[in-house]
Design an enzyme around this catalytic site. Structure first.
Site, short mmCIF file in Angstrom:
data_model
loop_
_atom_site.label_atom_id
_atom_site.label_comp_id
_atom_site.label_asym_id
_atom_site.label_seq_id
_atom_site.Cartn_x
_atom_site.Cartn_y
_atom_site.Cartn_z
N GLN A 188 10.28 -3.23 -2.96
CA GLN A 188 10.54 -1.92 -3.86
C GLN A 188 11.19 -0.88 -3.25
O GLN A 188 11.37 0.38 -3.74
CB GLN A 188 8.96 -1.29 -4.09
CG GLN A 188 7.94 -2.25 -4.63
CD GLN A 188 6.83 -1.65 -5.02
OE1 GLN A 188 6.54 -0.74 -6.01
NE2 GLN A 188 5.69 -2.12 -4.43
N ARG A 223 5.31 -2.77 -13.13
CA ARG A 223 4.57 -1.62 -13.81
C ARG A 223 3.83 -1.87 -14.68
O ARG A 223 2.79 -0.91 -15.22
CB ARG A 223 5.70 -0.61 -14.19
CG ARG A 223 6.77 -0.09 -13.23
CD ARG A 223 6.24 0.48 -11.94
NE ARG A 223 6.32 -0.46 -11.11
CZ ARG A 223 5.46 -0.15 -9.96
NH1 ARG A 223 4.80 0.86 -9.60
NH2 ARG A 223 5.43 -1.29 -9.10
N LYS A 248 -2.27 0.76 -1.80
CA LYS A 248 -1.87 1.26 -0.37
C LYS A 248 -2.39 2.83 -0.10
O LYS A 248 -2.44 3.06 1.00
CB LYS A 248 -0.19 1.07 -0.21
CG LYS A 248 0.38 2.16 -1.33
CD LYS A 248 2.01 1.88 -0.90
CE LYS A 248 2.73 2.97 -1.67
NZ LYS A 248 2.36 4.43 -1.48
N THR A 249 -2.33 3.48 -1.09
CA THR A 249 -2.61 4.87 -1.13
C THR A 249 -4.02 5.09 -0.49
O THR A 249 -4.44 6.04 0.37
CB THR A 249 -2.58 5.91 -2.22
OG1 THR A 249 -1.17 5.62 -2.57
CG2 THR A 249 -2.83 7.39 -2.08
N ASP A 260 4.21 6.98 4.79
CA ASP A 260 4.15 6.31 3.50
C ASP A 260 5.40 5.86 3.07
O ASP A 260 6.59 6.71 3.40
CB ASP A 260 3.10 7.48 2.52
CG ASP A 260 2.90 6.62 1.05
OD1 ASP A 260 3.07 5.36 1.23
OD2 ASP A 260 2.70 7.07 -0.02
N GLU A 261 5.45 5.01 2.12
CA GLU A 261 6.76 4.49 1.30
C GLU A 261 8.04 4.42 2.58
O GLU A 261 9.06 4.99 2.46
CB GLU A 261 7.23 5.52 0.34
CG GLU A 261 6.27 5.82 -0.58
CD GLU A 261 6.04 4.60 -1.60
OE1 GLU A 261 6.84 3.67 -1.39
OE2 GLU A 261 5.35 4.90 -2.70
#
Length: 728
Positions: A258, A606, A39-40, A227-228
């Protein structure tokens, strides 16, 4: 690459979903970005696409992140795509930093009543000190109205855009918090100061009340990227909604699955609000994962799909297969910790992973104790993220100080630490006078406190404490360490001071965590059995003294909350029992249970290569060992994904005769009389189960867990233990 030359260079190596996201048409867009989906890169490439392909001036783009670190990394990567000169014109930063810039400019032109351009921003300590001063000013007891709890109520109100005059008090505590809130804001304005929450709320109010500022900013920013997005609160949602109102180009990137920060104001429902507020919303899902094996992804999806009201996405990867997820059960938390350390050592020895590429994750900080002890016993370094090492935590050091002054009444350092913890009205001046008198007359503080008359309020408090101190010393040789621990914790008022850290009867995260840490130390005290207090404190001192083992190439220990955004080759998730993960608070609350499930999902995703899910069959609380139900999350996993089985019900934890530990034995047991899993009997401690046994010269040292006495290390030849049922 210092400048964007072509479309192909920007989109090179991207999957179809990522390309679609980057090339999205103008209008409101939601990118559902699964874990490890890049996504970044998509967000950065979107900015470069707008500048390089659509000739949007960087000056007209706002890109918002949640941390300064993410902001710095994003700016650096965008620099590499479009050049530093263009990137410098971007409005790129965190919500708070961007709002501070907006407010600074508006206050410079007198567009914000009561705030001038030189306003200061109070940090967390400043804010807490203001609240404490106001409580004192209003003659309110800090022990009854904890400054942290009052400030949390004020912060929550600001995040929901509730001004002091509109603060609604549903309880007496809220009525008090409302009074403090009003005065708190007055103090900040008198000092020309804002807190972090003000930066958001005042910016929203500025846009609401000042048409000129609102229209200027709405006209300027043609594209706003967030973002987020799942971690935004109400104030942040309202802010970006207002700023993007004219051009409508709101580009939100996030993953509702998340969202794990509800306790600090994040509201995953903002994603749902987007769909309601923007019927024409273009939604794109990034489902290809570049991190984990398909086995790990399938396990994560099996957990999260049970959450209601979510948009389903199918995570997939080109890393098909992968090792099965290892599921192991242990007798207790200490065996669980030993398995982690042994397994890490094996993986390193076989060159399957490096220490720095492995992590141990848990739900609460208190769970780190057993893991830390296992690393320390093995002489292996570890890194602790997002928390204080167990034996360095304030409440642990406090209670150990109580025990030390009982064991050694001349320990002035420990006495100074706890003579006024909790608050007894014994100030620093009083303590200094006592210490000076004791030195001058060459007597102990205990003698001085108990044998001399003392005047005044402080003197009475000192005498009362001295009487308590003497009573504890009298019990030192009568009570085992565990029961002495209980007595001191209650009679000193320390237990009450921790339990009182609540708001209207509801425990705070801080209070719960401090209490859990104390209970973990109580478990250690309980395991000491009838050992002298001196031996117990010596053992603790040796552990805490080596508690500084840390190196760059070491496994990481961290909570699941702290793990978000990170990744490791090997992940261990421990303590998978009902009441721990999921947490006890969530068992009767649907929303909290959904967040616990999201937390488990974050932990699983993770892991890149190997995942270990561990749980003790018994939990220790207040020194008592109780059967523990396996986490419901374990039973959600398809059998074909896991190596191991979950035994359900209390019977599994009680059937010790058939229990076989999963840990690999570090020392050969071929020549030992007792084997791990053997059922044994002791004339004093009763029946227990052998955890491990090692040959020591002409004797055998046997570690046994007894039902009523906890773990003991015994001599096979001298202790009188006999075998009841052998596992072989």
């Amino acid at each position: 690459m210092t400048e964007l030359h072509s479309l192909s260079s920007l989109l090179d190596g991207l999957n179809p979903q990522q390309r679609t996201a980057i090339e999205a048409k103008d209008g409101p867009t939601l990118i559902i970005a699964g874990p490890g989906s890049g996504k970044t890169r998509v967000l950065i490439s979107r900015v470069a696409w707008l500048v390089g392909m659509h000739n949007v001036y960087p000056y007209r783009i706002m890109a918002v992140t949640f941390t300064n670190k993410a902001s710095r990394e994003m700016r650096e990567r965008i620099n590499n795509l479009i050049g530093i000169e263009k990137t410098s014109e971007l409005m790129l930063g965190t919500f708070h930093s961007i709002c501070a810039r907006i407010l600074r400019r508006a206050s410079a032109t007198n567009e914000i009543p009561g705030i001038d351009r030189n306003f200061v921003i109070y940090d967390s300590d400043d804010q807490l000190n203001v609240v404490k001063a106001i409580l004192k000013e209003l003659n309110l007891d800090e022990k009854k109205y904890r400054p942290q709890a009052v400030h949390a109520a004020i912060s929550s109100a600001k995040n929901e855009l509730i001004a002091p005059e509109k603060y609604h008090a549903e309880t007496y505590f809220n009525e008090i918090a409302g009074r403090v809130y009003t005065r708190y804001n007055q103090v900040l304005r008198t000092n020309n100061a804002l807190d972090f929450d003000d930066l958001l709320m005042e910016t929203v109010h500025l846009l609401r009340d000042n048409a000129a500022v609102r229209e200027r900013l709405q006209e300027r920013y043609t594209h706003i990227l967030i973002d987020e997005f799942q971690d935004t609160n109400i104030a942040q949602y309202k802010l970006v909604q207002t700023l993007s109102a004219q051009h409508g180009n709101l580009y939100a990137v996030g993953d509702p699955d998340q969202s794990i920060y509800a306790w600090r104001g994040a509201d995953y429902r903002n994603v749902l609000r987007l769909r309601e507020d923007y019927p024409q919303l273009n939604t794109i899902a990034l489902e290809q994962n570049y991190r984990s094996t398909q086995t790990i992804l399938n396990a994560a999806m099996a957990i999260i799909r049970r959450n209601p009201n979510r948009q389903h996405i199918d995570l997939f990867t080109q890393r098909q297969g992968g090792p099965a997820i290892v599921l192991r059960e242990f007798f207790n938390e200490d065996e669980e910790g030993q398995y982690v350390v042994d397994t890490i050592a094996d993986l390193v020895r076989q060159n399957l992973a490096q220490p720095r590429n492995m992590a141990v994750m848990y739900r609460t900080n208190a769970q780190s104790r057993a893991i830390e002890d296992a690393f320390i016993r093995a002489g292996l370094p570890y890194k602790l993220v997002g928390g204080t090492r167990f034996y360095a935590r304030r409440e642990i050091k406090d209670v150990l100080a109580y025990l030390r002054i009982v064991n050694n009444p001349r320990d002035a350092v420990s006495l100074a630490r706890i003579i006024n913890a909790p608050t007894r009205g014994i100030g620093e001046k009083t303590l200094a006078q006592l210490e000076a008198t004791a030195r001058a007359e060459n007597i102990s503080m205990l003698e001085l406190i108990t044998q001399r008359e003392m005047a005044g309020r402080g003197g009475r408090a000192v005498k009362e404490f001295g009487a308590l101190w003497q009573s504890w010393i009298a019990l030192k040789d009568e009570l085992p360490v565990g029961r002495l621990f209980d007595h001191i914790l209650e009679s000193s008022g320390y237990a009450k001071s921790v339990r009182e850290e609540d708001e209207n009867g509801r425990k705070t995260e801080e209070g719960d965590e401090r209490w859990a840490n104390l209970m973990e130390l109580r478990n250690v005290a309980g395991e000491a059995g009838d050992a002298p207090l001196t031996d117990f404190l010596n053992d603790i001192a040796l552990v805490s003294e080596t508690d500084n083992l840390e190196a760059a190439d070491a496994p990481t220990l961290l909570t699941l909350h702290a793990a978000k955004g990170l990744e490791y080759g090997v992940v261990f998730i421990i303590g998978l029992v009902e009441g721990v993960l999921p947490h006890q608070r969530s068992l009767e609350d649907t929303e909290q249970m959904a967040e616990e499930r999201r937390l488990m999902y974050v932990g699983i995703t993770r892991a890149r290569d190997r995942l270990y899910l561990l749980r003790p069959m018994r939990r220790s609380q207040w020194g008592m060992s109780e059967p523990a139900e396996p986490s419901r999350f374990l039973t959600d996993l398809p059998a074909e994904l896991i190596d191991g089985k979950v035994r359900k019900g209390a019977a599994a934890a009680q059937s010790t005769a058939s229990w076989k530990p999963q840990t690999r034995e570090r020392t050969s047991t071929q020549d030992t009389q007792f084997k791990p899993g053997d059922r044994v009997s002791h004339p004093k401690f009763g029946e227990g189960i052998v955890l491990r046994s090692t040959r020591s010269r002409d004797d055998e040292e046997v570690e046994v867990f007894f039902q009523n006495a906890g773990a003991k290390r015994l001599s096979a030849s001298l202790s009188g233990i006999t075998k009841v049922i052998s596992r072989r």
